[in-house]
Design an enzyme around this catalytic site. Structure first.
Site, PDB file in Angstrom:
ATOM      1  N   HIS A 261      44.085  26.569  47.610  1.00 50.43           N
ATOM      2  CA  HIS A 261      45.201  25.841  47.822  1.00 50.43           C
ATOM      3  C   HIS A 261      46.088  25.865  46.497  1.00 50.43           C
ATOM      4  CE1 HIS A 261      39.644  24.202  47.151  1.00 50.43           C
ATOM      5  NE2 HIS A 261      41.056  22.679  47.376  1.00 50.43           N
TER       6      HIS A 261
ATOM      7  N   MET B 124      44.391  34.195  42.786  1.00 47.55           N
ATOM      8  CA  MET B 124      45.593  34.590  43.583  1.00 47.55           C
ATOM      9  C   MET B 124      46.786  34.501  43.500  1.00 47.55           C
ATOM     10  SD  MET B 124      42.648  35.393  45.536  1.00 47.55           S
ATOM     11  CE  MET B 124      43.674  35.679  47.067  1.00 47.55           C
ATOM     12  N   GLU B 125      47.086  33.671  43.188  1.00 46.55           N
ATOM     13  CA  GLU B 125      48.358  33.576  42.737  1.00 46.55           C
ATOM     14  C   GLU B 125      48.972  34.781  42.109  1.00 46.55           C
ATOM     15  OE1 GLU B 125      47.544  29.686  43.762  1.00 46.55           O
ATOM     16  OE2 GLU B 125      46.641  31.027  42.516  1.00 46.55           O
TER      17      GLU B 125
ATOM     18  N   ASP C 259      60.249  48.173  49.486  1.00 49.85           N
ATOM     19  CA  ASP C 259      61.702  47.926  50.196  1.00 49.85           C
ATOM     20  C   ASP C 259      62.961  48.229  49.674  1.00 49.85           C
ATOM     21  OD1 ASP C 259      62.455  46.038  52.778  1.00 49.85           O
ATOM     22  OD2 ASP C 259      63.562  44.543  51.859  1.00 49.85           O
TER      23      ASP C 259
END
Length: 166
Positions: A77, A113-114, A128
């Protein structure tokens, strides 16, 4: 399969209905590490990476990622975050950086999840920014450390796996 909330009665994937759940204060912290060569770590410590402030940019990337989690994970969500904290620990002896992300909300669903998404993006951003110095960096040990709030209650990670060295 009845304990898997992202499947309906026909065992089809679906987004869980949280409409009837009462909002509560929720928090989650996740972490992970990136091991690197000594020259790459020196670039972090000295601030000499050609792309700029490695940890500063990784912090912003992690915050941005937490806010986009609901758009990246198909059955997650989109939620309103009340706070995101990103911390880094530089370990010169082991030549690695640990990223920790804490996400908080007051809502109807958790923020695990965040926090996990923020950690992944923080570590990928470090990769990176330093890949010109070291392409052999290893990202590992990404896991939920703890969470609070919600129906399932608190959780604290314990090293239950004999095959993982945390």
């Amino acid at each position: 399969m009845s304990n898997l909330t992202h499947f309906n009665e026909n065992l089809e994937a679906h987004m869980v209905d949280i409409g009837g759940k009462a909002p509560s204060v929720r928090s989650a912290r996740a972490s992970g590490i990136i091991n690197m060569s000594r020259p790459a770590l020196d670039a972090v410590i000295e601030g000499s990476a050609k792309k700029g402030d490695v940890l500063g940019i990784a912090r912003i990337a992690a915050i941005q990622a937490t806010k986009q989690t609901g758009f990246l994970i198909p059955l997650c969500h989109p939620i309103t975050l009340t706070h995101v904290r990103v911390d880094f620990e530089v370990d010169a002896e082991l030549s690695r950086v640990k990223a920790s992300v804490t996400a908080s909300t007051e809502g109807q669903t958790g923020v695990e999840m965040e926090a996990l998404t923020g950690v992944n993006i923080a570590l990928l951003t470090i990769y990176d920014m330093l890949k010109a110095v070291d392409k052999s960096m290893v990202i590992s040990q990404i896991h939920l450390e703890e969470k609070s709030g919600g129906k399932s209650g608190p959780f604290t990670f314990t090293d239950q796996f004999e095959n993982i060295d945390y």
